[in-house]
Design a protein around this motif. Structure first.
Motif, PDB file in Angstrom:
ATOM      1  N   CYS A 133       4.767   8.193  10.017  1.00 14.05           N
ATOM      2  CA  CYS A 133       4.294   6.962  10.679  1.00 14.05           C
ATOM      3  C   CYS A 133       5.140   5.757  10.272  1.00 14.05           C
ATOM      4  O   CYS A 133       5.396   4.875  11.092  1.00 14.05           O
ATOM      5  N   LEU A 134       5.568   5.729   9.029  1.00 16.46           N
ATOM      6  CA  LEU A 134       6.410   4.633   8.546  1.00 16.46           C
ATOM      7  C   LEU A 134       7.753   4.642   9.270  1.00 16.46           C
ATOM      8  O   LEU A 134       8.230   3.603   9.732  1.00 16.46           O
ATOM      9  N   ILE A 135       8.358   5.808   9.410  1.00 18.75           N
ATOM     10  CA  ILE A 135       9.641   5.925  10.115  1.00 18.75           C
ATOM     11  C   ILE A 135       9.476   5.547  11.587  1.00 18.75           C
ATOM     12  O   ILE A 135      10.342   4.898  12.176  1.00 18.75           O
ATOM     13  N   GLY A 177      -6.730   6.688  11.760  1.00 15.27           N
ATOM     14  CA  GLY A 177      -6.156   5.368  11.998  1.00 15.27           C
ATOM     15  C   GLY A 177      -4.643   5.308  11.947  1.00 15.27           C
ATOM     16  O   GLY A 177      -4.085   4.391  11.360  1.00 15.27           O
ATOM     17  N   LYS A 178      -3.960   6.272  12.576  1.00 14.12           N
ATOM     18  CA  LYS A 178      -2.496   6.240  12.592  1.00 14.12           C
ATOM     19  C   LYS A 178      -1.997   4.903  13.157  1.00 14.12           C
ATOM     20  O   LYS A 178      -1.111   4.270  12.593  1.00 14.12           O
ATOM     21  N   LYS A 179      -2.594   4.477  14.248  1.00 10.65           N
ATOM     22  CA  LYS A 179      -2.172   3.213  14.867  1.00 10.65           C
ATOM     23  C   LYS A 179      -2.506   2.025  13.967  1.00 10.65           C
ATOM     24  O   LYS A 179      -1.746   1.072  13.882  1.00 10.65           O
ATOM     25  N   PHE A 227       0.846  -1.191   0.000  1.00 12.58           N
ATOM     26  CA  PHE A 227       0.000   0.000   0.000  1.00 12.58           C
ATOM     27  C   PHE A 227       0.878   1.236   0.000  1.00 12.58           C
ATOM     28  O   PHE A 227       2.053   1.180   0.376  1.00 12.58           O
ATOM     29  N   ALA A 228       0.316   2.357  -0.435  1.00 10.29           N
ATOM     30  CA  ALA A 228       1.055   3.621  -0.465  1.00 10.29           C
ATOM     31  C   ALA A 228       1.027   4.268   0.915  1.00 10.29           C
ATOM     32  O   ALA A 228       0.084   4.060   1.693  1.00 10.29           O
ATOM     33  N   THR A 229       2.050   5.049   1.225  1.00 10.93           N
ATOM     34  CA  THR A 229       2.019   5.815   2.464  1.00 10.93           C
ATOM     35  C   THR A 229       0.898   6.842   2.358  1.00 10.93           C
ATOM     36  O   THR A 229       0.615   7.367   1.282  1.00 10.93           O
ATOM     37  N   PRO A 230       0.240   7.166   3.474  1.00 14.38           N
ATOM     38  CA  PRO A 230      -0.831   8.163   3.409  1.00 14.38           C
ATOM     39  C   PRO A 230      -0.243   9.552   3.204  1.00 14.38           C
ATOM     40  O   PRO A 230       0.929   9.797   3.491  1.00 14.38           O
TER      41      PRO A 230
END
Length: 127
Positions: free
Chosen positions: A80-82, A25-27, A8-11
Motif C-alpha cells: 500500500c505504501l508503494i 482500511g487499505k484506502k 506510524f508503522a506499515t501494517p
C-alpha cells in the motif's frame, strides 16, 4: 535522495488480508500516508518536484514496530505504501506521482528492514 518519515508503522500483510476490506482500511491507510507525506514532508516534495516522477530508483523502507514480523508479512505490508508513490489513476486516487510505476523496471532495488522501537516508517528513495 528523498526521505519521508511517517508517524506510524506499515501494517502487516496479515492485517490487510485477514480483516474485512472495510475494517482493514487499505484506502484509509493510503490516505494517511498521502497526507503525512504531503503535509509532514511537503518541503521534501517541493525540493525534488523537478526530478519526479522517478523513472528508475532504489527504495529503502525502515519499519519500526513494537514486535517483529516474519519476512512475508513485512514485505507484503509495504504494498500500500508503494502504491501511494505511483501517480493518481482510476484505482489509485491517493497517488503522489513520486515514481512512474511500481514495476521492476522502475524500482530496481527494494529493501525492507524492521527495527524494534516506537512505531514509525522511514522511506528513502534514491534516484
Amino acid at each position: 535522495m528523498v526521505i519521508f518519515e511517517l508517524p506510524f508503522a506499515t501494517p502487516s500483510m496479515n492485517d490487510m488480508l485477514t480483516k474485512h476490506w472495510i475494517v482493514a482500511g487499505k484506502k484509509r491507510y493510503q490516505r494517511a500516508v498521502c497526507e503525512s507525506i504531503k503535509y509532514g514532508n511537503g518541503s521534501m516534495l517541493r525540493d525534488h518536484a523537478k526530478q519526479m516522477p522517478f523513472e528508475k530508483c532504489e527504495i529503502e523502507i525502515f519499519r519500526y514496530g513494537l514486535r517483529p514480523l516474519d519476512k512475508d508479512n513485512l514485505e507484503g505490508g509495504v504494498k500500500c505504501l508503494i502504491d501511494v508513490l505511483k501517480p493518481v489513476s482510476d484505482g489509485n486516487r491517493y497517488g503522489l506521482g513520486i515514481i512512474v510505476d511500481d514495476s521492476m523496471s522502475v524500482i530496481v532495488k527494494q529493501s525492507v528492514t524492521q527495527v524494534i522501537g516506537k512505531p514509525r516508517t522511514i522511506l528513502r528513495i534514491f534516484a
